[in-house]
Scaffold this motif. Structure first.
Motif, PDB file in Angstrom:
ATOM      1  N   UNK A   1      21.122  42.253  48.255  1.00 14.71           N
ATOM      2  CA  UNK A   1      22.524  41.857  48.213  1.00 14.71           C
ATOM      3  C   UNK A   1      23.349  43.034  47.710  1.00 14.71           C
ATOM      4  N   UNK A   2      24.451  43.308  48.406  1.00 11.87           N
ATOM      5  CA  UNK A   2      25.350  44.373  47.978  1.00 11.87           C
ATOM      6  C   UNK A   2      26.781  43.864  47.998  1.00 11.87           C
ATOM      7  N   UNK A   3      27.550  44.339  47.034  1.00 10.46           N
ATOM      8  CA  UNK A   3      28.947  43.997  46.938  1.00 10.46           C
ATOM      9  C   UNK A   3      29.754  45.291  46.960  1.00 10.46           C
ATOM     10  N   UNK A   4      30.761  45.325  47.806  1.00  8.72           N
ATOM     11  CA  UNK A   4      31.606  46.504  47.935  1.00  8.72           C
ATOM     12  C   UNK A   4      33.037  46.118  47.618  1.00  8.72           C
ATOM     13  N   UNK A   5      33.507  46.557  46.466  1.00  8.33           N
ATOM     14  CA  UNK A   5      34.875  46.248  46.043  1.00  8.33           C
ATOM     15  C   UNK A   5      35.822  47.361  46.456  1.00  8.33           C
ATOM     16  N   UNK A   6      37.031  46.973  46.780  1.00  6.42           N
ATOM     17  CA  UNK A   6      38.054  47.944  47.163  1.00  6.42           C
ATOM     18  C   UNK A   6      39.427  47.355  46.900  1.00  6.42           C
ATOM     19  N   UNK A   7      40.447  48.183  47.088  1.00  3.75           N
ATOM     20  CA  UNK A   7      41.811  47.706  46.957  1.00  3.75           C
ATOM     21  C   UNK A   7      42.524  48.131  45.691  1.00  3.75           C
ATOM     22  N   UNK A   8      41.807  48.756  44.792  1.00  2.00           N
ATOM     23  CA  UNK A   8      42.449  49.226  43.582  1.00  2.00           C
ATOM     24  C   UNK A   8      43.393  50.376  43.857  1.00  2.00           C
ATOM     25  N   UNK A   9      44.158  50.730  42.845  1.00  2.00           N
ATOM     26  CA  UNK A   9      45.088  51.836  43.022  1.00  2.00           C
ATOM     27  C   UNK A   9      46.057  51.913  41.876  1.00  2.00           C
ATOM     28  N   UNK A  10      47.111  52.648  42.135  1.00  6.08           N
ATOM     29  CA  UNK A  10      48.145  52.873  41.132  1.00  6.08           C
ATOM     30  C   UNK A  10      49.378  52.087  41.547  1.00  6.08           C
ATOM     31  N   UNK A  11      49.923  51.314  40.608  1.00  8.05           N
ATOM     32  CA  UNK A  11      51.089  50.492  40.928  1.00  8.05           C
ATOM     33  C   UNK A  11      51.992  50.407  39.705  1.00  8.05           C
ATOM     34  N   UNK A  12      53.255  50.239  39.934  1.00  7.15           N
ATOM     35  CA  UNK A  12      54.200  50.069  38.830  1.00  7.15           C
ATOM     36  C   UNK A  12      54.171  48.633  38.330  1.00  7.15           C
ATOM     37  N   UNK A  13      54.539  48.466  37.094  1.00  5.82           N
ATOM     38  CA  UNK A  13      54.608  47.128  36.510  1.00  5.82           C
ATOM     39  C   UNK A  13      55.499  46.232  37.377  1.00  5.82           C
ATOM     40  N   UNK A  14      55.037  45.005  37.561  1.00  4.19           N
ATOM     41  CA  UNK A  14      55.747  44.069  38.424  1.00  4.19           C
ATOM     42  C   UNK A  14      55.255  44.070  39.851  1.00  4.19           C
ATOM     43  N   UNK A  15      54.465  45.056  40.197  1.00  2.95           N
ATOM     44  CA  UNK A  15      53.959  45.164  41.561  1.00  2.95           C
ATOM     45  C   UNK A  15      52.747  44.281  41.800  1.00  2.95           C
ATOM     46  N   UNK A  16      52.199  44.414  43.000  1.00  2.00           N
ATOM     47  CA  UNK A  16      51.072  43.577  43.421  1.00  2.00           C
ATOM     48  C   UNK A  16      49.979  44.431  44.050  1.00  2.00           C
ATOM     49  N   UNK A  17      48.777  43.935  43.938  1.00  2.00           N
ATOM     50  CA  UNK A  17      47.632  44.515  44.628  1.00  2.00           C
ATOM     51  C   UNK A  17      46.721  43.379  45.060  1.00  2.00           C
ATOM     52  N   UNK A  18      45.968  43.605  46.123  1.00  2.64           N
ATOM     53  CA  UNK A  18      44.952  42.653  46.512  1.00  2.64           C
ATOM     54  C   UNK A  18      43.602  43.370  46.564  1.00  2.64           C
ATOM     55  N   UNK A  19      42.708  42.917  45.741  1.00  2.00           N
ATOM     56  CA  UNK A  19      41.361  43.467  45.729  1.00  2.00           C
ATOM     57  C   UNK A  19      40.490  42.684  46.703  1.00  2.00           C
ATOM     58  N   UNK A  20      39.568  43.390  47.319  1.00  2.17           N
ATOM     59  CA  UNK A  20      38.618  42.764  48.232  1.00  2.17           C
ATOM     60  C   UNK A  20      37.202  43.078  47.777  1.00  2.17           C
ATOM     61  N   UNK A  21      36.317  42.162  48.061  1.00  8.07           N
ATOM     62  CA  UNK A  21      34.903  42.371  47.741  1.00  8.07           C
ATOM     63  C   UNK A  21      34.093  41.858  48.922  1.00  8.07           C
ATOM     64  N   UNK A  22      33.546  42.783  49.678  1.00  8.51           N
ATOM     65  CA  UNK A  22      32.723  42.420  50.831  1.00  8.51           C
ATOM     66  C   UNK A  22      31.275  42.287  50.377  1.00  8.51           C
ATOM     67  N   UNK A  23      30.694  41.155  50.696  1.00 11.27           N
ATOM     68  CA  UNK A  23      29.326  40.868  50.289  1.00 11.27           C
ATOM     69  C   UNK A  23      28.408  40.971  51.505  1.00 11.27           C
ATOM     70  N   UNK A  24      27.332  41.671  51.346  1.00  9.66           N
ATOM     71  CA  UNK A  24      26.334  41.753  52.416  1.00  9.66           C
ATOM     72  C   UNK A  24      24.984  41.335  51.875  1.00  9.66           C
ATOM     73  N   UNK A  25      24.188  40.732  52.740  1.00 11.46           N
ATOM     74  CA  UNK A  25      22.838  40.360  52.355  1.00 11.46           C
ATOM     75  C   UNK A  25      22.664  38.897  51.997  1.00 11.46           C
ATOM     76  N   UNK A  26      23.776  38.191  51.823  1.00 16.58           N
ATOM     77  CA  UNK A  26      23.661  36.780  51.478  1.00 16.58           C
ATOM     78  C   UNK A  26      24.998  36.101  51.741  1.00 16.58           C
TER      79      UNK A  26
END
Length: 118
Positions: A1-26
């Motif tokens: 089983x592997x998990x690959x997280x992404x979507x992080x970054x630099x943002x100003x206060x009040x902003x938004x981000x969406x993180x993703x985690x793709x799972x393989x193997x199960x």
């Protein structure tokens, strides 16, 4: 089983981000899911967990009303929508799988870094 997280970054206060985690193997259909974070100089702590057996979702108090966990079983992907970000949300965020249903989170992604500037 592997998990690959992404979507992080630099943002100003009040902003938004969406993180993703793709799972393989199960398939994630019947697994507990969680997002955790570790801020600089602090221990890793939970952000949100969701138990497939009960369907209940738990958020740490500091993110309630701002963060939302979701899953796309067809894509075997878990998301963390983060709105109204604050500097104190700055951390490395990790996704994790709970295979046993006992909230032991046996599998972890590599982490994705989120930096929120004031």
């Amino acid at each position: 089983v592997q998990l690959q997280a992404s979507g992080g970054g630099f943002v100003q206060a009040g902003g938004s981000l969406r993180l993703s985690c793709i799972v393989s193997g199960r398939p994630i259909n019947y697994l507990g899911l969680g997002w955790f974070r570790q801020a600089p100089g602090k221990e890793r702590g939970f952000v949100v967990t969701t138990a497939w057996r009960t369907g209940r979702t738990y958020y740490t108090d500091s993110v309630k009303g701002r963060f939302t966990i979701s899953r796309d079983n067809a894509k075997n992907t878990v998301y963390l929508q983060m709105n109204s970000l604050k500097p104190e949300d700055t951390a490395v965020y990790y996704c994790a799988l709970d295979v046993t249903g006992k909230e032991t989170y046996e599998y972890w992604g590599q982490g994705t870094e989120v930096t929120v500037s004031s």
